[in-house]
Design an enzyme around this catalytic site. Structure first.
Site, PDB file in Angstrom:
ATOM      1  N   ARG A 106       5.398   0.480  -7.075  1.00  0.00           N
ATOM      2  CA  ARG A 106       6.514   1.258  -7.605  1.00  0.00           C
ATOM      3  C   ARG A 106       7.193   2.152  -6.591  1.00  0.00           C
ATOM      4  O   ARG A 106       8.418   2.140  -6.460  1.00  0.00           O
ATOM      5  CB  ARG A 106       6.048   2.168  -8.756  1.00  0.00           C
ATOM      6  N   THR A 107       6.408   2.963  -5.869  1.00  0.00           N
ATOM      7  CA  THR A 107       7.031   3.955  -4.994  1.00  0.00           C
ATOM      8  C   THR A 107       7.808   3.261  -3.886  1.00  0.00           C
ATOM      9  O   THR A 107       8.958   3.609  -3.602  1.00  0.00           O
ATOM     10  CB  THR A 107       5.954   4.897  -4.421  1.00  0.00           C
TER      11      THR A 107
ATOM     12  N   LYS B 151      -3.279  -1.303  17.034  1.00  0.00           N
ATOM     13  CA  LYS B 151      -3.689  -1.176  18.446  1.00  0.00           C
ATOM     14  C   LYS B 151      -4.083   0.250  18.765  1.00  0.00           C
ATOM     15  O   LYS B 151      -4.233   0.620  19.930  1.00  0.00           O
ATOM     16  CB  LYS B 151      -2.532  -1.592  19.366  1.00  0.00           C
TER      17      LYS B 151
ATOM     18  N   ARG C 159       3.667   7.048   2.934  1.00  0.00           N
ATOM     19  CA  ARG C 159       2.429   7.150   2.135  1.00  0.00           C
ATOM     20  C   ARG C 159       1.268   6.909   3.091  1.00  0.00           C
ATOM     21  O   ARG C 159       1.284   5.956   3.873  1.00  0.00           O
ATOM     22  CB  ARG C 159       2.394   6.126   1.011  1.00  0.00           C
TER      23      ARG C 159
ATOM     24  N   HIS D  85       1.725  13.882  -4.677  1.00  0.00           N
ATOM     25  CA  HIS D  85       2.673  12.763  -4.789  1.00  0.00           C
ATOM     26  C   HIS D  85       3.939  13.388  -5.378  1.00  0.00           C
ATOM     27  O   HIS D  85       4.246  13.208  -6.557  1.00  0.00           O
ATOM     28  CB  HIS D  85       2.073  11.703  -5.715  1.00  0.00           C
TER      29      HIS D  85
HETATM   30  N1   CP Z   1       3.014   5.463  -9.405  1.00  0.00           N
HETATM   31  C1   CP Z   1       2.847   4.984  -8.166  1.00  0.00           C
HETATM   32  O1   CP Z   1       2.816   5.728  -7.175  1.00  0.00           O
HETATM   33  O2   CP Z   1       2.732   3.608  -8.084  1.00  0.00           O
HETATM   34  P1   CP Z   1       2.498   2.773  -6.747  1.00  0.00           P
HETATM   35  O3   CP Z   1       1.138   3.182  -6.207  1.00  0.00           O
HETATM   36  O4   CP Z   1       2.564   1.336  -7.164  1.00  0.00           O
HETATM   37  O5   CP Z   1       3.579   3.157  -5.772  1.00  0.00           O
END
Ligand code: CP
Length: 303
Positions: A53-54, A81, A102, A130
């Protein structure tokens, strides 16, 4: 700078501006499909942990604003590396106009912001935060229920490692809400997060069971996945994996106008039998996420 590292940096006025722009983005997409707000701008996507999603909603968001994406695949990058996070960031900083990151380390977003000249957007740093998920969660409540003030919000599941919960609880300091917590004792909310809720008088109840009384009061049931990949003791997963399952029976005595949210992905904790219930908001929640990320990019990347 225009980094988005933590939800702590947002004032109530900034939240209102973001949600106003997100609502405009929603109208714009529904009317025109794509806009040209960020035409010619390039967004780098760096995901050092899995994401559906993100990553794809940021990708969709920049494209719907007329911009383009530059995506790094960690498994095929020079990280393999031994290149440092700071050097990887410095590299992408030369090519794009902002970086979405991320990373499994709790301090990664802060380190990246120090290395970069352009904006860094935290898309999840370890079990800490998040922020864009917390923002889209609030926007979901606003769009679905009209206002956040006055709501009773019940968090269920892994409240220890669930970073989306930590970000959302922090944002809820701006609102008049009551919070109920239900989790296995070993996965209860970190003491700092609990203390902050208590100091605001927002923590109504904390339980190792999701009781019918808690459900009856709930306006937003926020279900979370057990973050198995972050457990220090793998046997804990086997112990708790079948507990805190939300299904049709759980919702039997819930309010008619409450909603069920989940950041997704899900495992066993949210039964598919809930999906057809109109109160299941978690698929709509994903779409609200794209509008919030469009708004955030427009505010952060505007020339
Ligand atoms: N909600 C969320 O962060 O989903 P993903 O881990 O799929 O990005």
């Amino acid at each position: 700078g225009k980094d988005v590292i933590s939800v702590k940096q947002f004032s109530k006025e900034e939240l209102h501006l973001l949600f106003t722009v997100a609502a405009e983005m929603r109208l714009g997409v529904e009317r025109d499909g794509c806009l040209d707000t960020l035409k010619g701008r390039v967004l780098c996507l760096m995901f050092f942990e899995p994401s559906t999603r993100t990553s794809s909603s940021f990708d969709a968001a920049i494209k719907r604003l007329g911009g383009q994406t530059l995506m790094i695949n960690e498994a095929h990058s020079s990280t393999q590396k031994g290149e440092s996070l700071a050097d990887t960031i410095r590299t992408l900083d030369q090519y794009g106009d902002a970086i979405v990151l991320r990373h499994p380390d709790n301090d990664s977003a802060g380190r990246a912001a120090k290395a970069a000249h352009g904006p860094i957007i935290n898309a999840g740093n370890g079990s800490r935060e998040h922020p864009t998920q917390g923002l889209l969660d609030l926007f979901t409540m606003r769009e679905e229920l009209g206002t956040v003030n006055g709501l009773t919000i019940t968090f269920v599941g892994d409240l220890k490692y669930g970073r989306t919960v930590h970000s959302l609880v922090e944002l809820l300091r701006h609102y008049n809400v009551q919070i109920q917590l239900a989790s296995p004792a070993a996965l209860s909310i970190p003491s700092k997060v609990r203390a902050s809720m208590q100091s605001r008088g927002q923590l109504a109840i904390e339980s190792d069971r999701l009781t019918p009384e808690m459900i009856a009061k709930t306006d937003v049931l926020y279900v979370t996945r057990l973050q198995k990949e972050r457990f220090e003791d793998p046997s804990l997963y086997e112990e708790v994996k079948d507990t805190f399952v939300v299904d049709g029976k759980t919702l039997k005595d819930a309010k008619a106008n409450m909603i069920v949210m989940h950041p997704l992905p899900r495992n066993l904790e949210l039964s598919e039998e809930v999906d057809d219930d109109p109160r299941a908001a978690y698929f709509r929640q994903m779409r609200y996420g794209m509008f919030v990320r469009m708004a955030l990019l427009a505010l952060v990347m505007a020339p």
